[in-house]
Design an enzyme around this catalytic site. Structure first.
Site, PDB file in Angstrom:
ATOM      1  CE  LYS B  76      37.645  43.121  38.402  1.00 20.36           C
ATOM      2  NZ  LYS B  76      36.269  42.736  38.791  1.00 20.36           N
ATOM      3  CB  SER B 151      36.374  41.226  42.498  1.00 18.12           C
ATOM      4  OG  SER B 151      35.689  41.500  41.284  1.00 18.12           O
ATOM      5  CB  SER B 175      32.682  42.512  41.465  1.00 13.17           C
ATOM      6  OG  SER B 175      32.964  41.399  42.258  1.00 13.17           O
TER       7      SER B 175
END
Lengths: 95, 489
Positions: B76, B151, B175
């Site tokens: 990420k 997210s 998330s």
């Protein structure tokens, strides 16, 4: 409730965020919606309940007072917007 | 090769069925051919990946290969990567190339993983749809007109689309779990303090926690064994040995007590989601588990408490982005204040600005006790709910999110509609407990997630239960139809 325009301007200054004049009423309306959500907290009975800042109730760990990091000034300044002679440059503060 | 699990890839590399270079080329080709459909990967590090793969092949040949040697992965874009742009999904950090690696990145390098690139995400991890990313929204591989969740939407979509077998992610209010649910994959948010936050760009420091995403619980166990560590550089890292999560996956779950909170099956839950979750619970009962009705009475207060605590912490954390030392700086500032204000006004997107403003409001003089103090007390109440529940049960289960993936823009103009997407996931972050999502059904041709909440440091049990469920069901093996288009092989 309704958050005032002047309050938004004050928050923007405290937050150091430039907000476009034309969007202030939209910003206010959406902040109002969030503040109405968080106002649900006021209904909770929290008499005698301690605050909880951290899931593990951790305390700050201490370490030995010795040098552990190498000097990386050049690497760190290589990614800065403006540097000179090893210093970070910002607009003039004192005339 | 892209349909193999991490466990199978590790075995295939060791048995020389394929090399890491072949595997890496295969996944890089998939990213090159398919990523435009999803926008899941925002930086590809092909050259470094191929060099790492060649080095991994040498170690595999020499017989001294570490656990994940040669296995391709994605990070990420919230984890700092030395020499590789780390944007956190923001214009503010579009030009930020960190001079160091996050501890999580170091751990994967130590174990020989090959990093293919960085994944898209909501700006500064603030969002539940990936629509706040500076780089544009990620598309859900199951339905390209729907969000992947957020997210960690880029990591979830990339794993679902078989652009990588696993990806790192982070979870502040859901998330990891919510995008895992919406994209039909598995993901675990560990206990707060289990995974180092050093080099992971901070959103809300008392809530943020990194964790893995993969297609199976078995793969999550392999990744978490690598990812979790005690780290002196993170003052909230917990000094406890990391178990070998793979070694306990096969334990029978007979007698397991599963708490089913009534508050997680209330109005607002999609009937199809509820049916899928109830069926999953029945499947677990068939494997010998026992259901216990429980109550988490303060659940409804978790979203309001979160939207004081998280923005308050964010407003402090994000004050570091000031245009002085790194990242974006506005053009021709007329003085220092102008530079701060315009840099932040131009560099942060609307949602990030909103959260900073809310946090600043809740922390300002005159409001602090009514908002921040009250939210911290409610946080205590929420933790007490869980403590009482775990005196009776081993794990808690329910839906991960109220409904399957929704269409882009469908949450409208009111930010609160989006915030309620995390209604079932936020409480575990406030309490610091581990939470997981695994696929458990399909509704309207889109995946449904089953949430598993464990007691502190009980990740091994959660992964064990999830693995046993996946031994008896096939939901985790379903693949979206879109992944075949233009595929390299």
């Amino acid at each position: 409730m309704g958050i005032e325009r002047s309050e938004i301007e004050k928050l923007a200054t405290l937050s150091r965020i430039a907000i476009d004049e034309g969007t202030i009423s939209d910003v206010a309306r959406r902040l109002d919606s969030v503040l109405q959500l968080v106002d649900q907290l006021q209904a909770a009975d929290t008499t005698g309940i301690d605050t909880m800042a951290h899931p593990m109730q951790a305390i700050q760990r201490l370490r030995d007072d010795r040098v552990s990091e190498l000097n990386q000034r050049d690497a760190l300044q290589a990614i800065a917007p403006a540097v000179e002679d090893g210093l970070f440059l910002v607009p003039k503060v004192i005339e | 090769m892209h349909n193999l699990t991490i466990a199978e890839l590790v075995a295939g590399l060791r048995s020389k069925t394929f090399t890491s270079v072949e595997l890496t080329q295969h996944f890089l080709a998939r990213i090159a051919n398919l990523n435009a459909d999803y926008n899941a990967v925002i930086t590809v590090t092909a050259e470094q990946a191929l060099a790492a793969a060649a080095a991994a092949d040498k170690r595999l040949a020499a017989g001294n290969a570490p656990a994940l040697c040669g296995v391709p992965m994605l990070h990420k874009d919230i984890f700092c990567t030395n020499g590789v742009r780390t944007s956190c999904g923001s214009k503010m950090l579009d030009n930020f190339v960190p001079p160091y690696d996050a501890t999580v990145v170091e751990n994967f390098a130590r174990d020989g993983a090959v990093i293919l690139g960085k994944t898209n995400m909501d700006e500064f991890a603030m969002g539940s749809s990936n629509e706040t990313s500076y780089y544009g929204p990620v598309k859900n591989p199951w339905a390209l007109d729907c969000v992947p969740g957020g997210s960690s939407g880029g990591s979830a979509a990339a794993v679902a689309a078989r652009l990588a077998p696993g990806a790192t992610a982070t979870d502040t209010g859901g998330s990891i779990r919510q995008p895992a649910a919406l994209c039909g994959i598995s993901g675990i948010k560990p206990t707060y303090g289990r995974v180092s936050r050093w080099g992971m760009i901070a959103f809300a420091s008392s809530l943020d926690q990194g964790g893995p995403m993969a297609r199976t619980a078995e793969d999550c166990a392999i990744m978490l064994s690598c990812m979790a560590s005690y780290d002196e550089k993170d003052s909230t890292s917990v000094d406890q040995p990391v178990p070998d999560y793979s070694s306990t996956l096969n334990r029978p779950i007979k007698g397991l007590k599963i708490g089913v909170p009534k508050e997680y099956f209330s109005e607002g839950l999609h009937p199809g989601t509820e049916a899928a979750v109830r069926q999953a619970l029945a499947d677990l009962v068939a494997q010998g588990a026992e259901l216990v009705d429980i109550s988490l009475p303060n659940s409804a207060l978790s979203v309001p408490a979160y939207y004081v605590i998280a923005p308050a912490e964010a407003s402090a954390n994000l004050s570091r982005f000031d245009g002085v030392r790194y990242g974006y700086r506005c053009d021709e500032p007329k003085d220092l204040q102008d530079m701060y204000c315009r840099t932040r006004g131009e560099g942060f997107g609307e949602e990030v600005q909103r959260r900073i403003l809310i946090g600043t409001y809740c922390l300002s003089a005159g409001y602090y006790d009514a908002y921040y103090g009250k939210a911290q007390q409610v946080r205590q109440l929420i933790q007490q709910d869980f403590t009482r529940a775990f005196a009776q049960v081993d794990v808690i289960m329910g839906p991960t999110c109220p409904s399957p993936a929704f269409k882009f823009g469908s949450k409208g103009d009111d930010p609160v509609a989006m915030y309620l997407e995390d209604i079932y996931t936020i409480a575990t972050n406030l309490a610091g407990l581990p939470g997981m999502s695994i696929p458990c059904g399909m509704v309207e041709d889109k995946p449904v997630g089953l949430q598993i909440i464990g007691n502190y440091f009980d990740e091994a049990l959660m992964l064990n239960v999830a693995h046993q469920f996946q031994q008896a069901t096939d939901w985790h093996n379903l693949a979206p139809a879109s992944i075949q288009q233009g595929a390299a092989q």
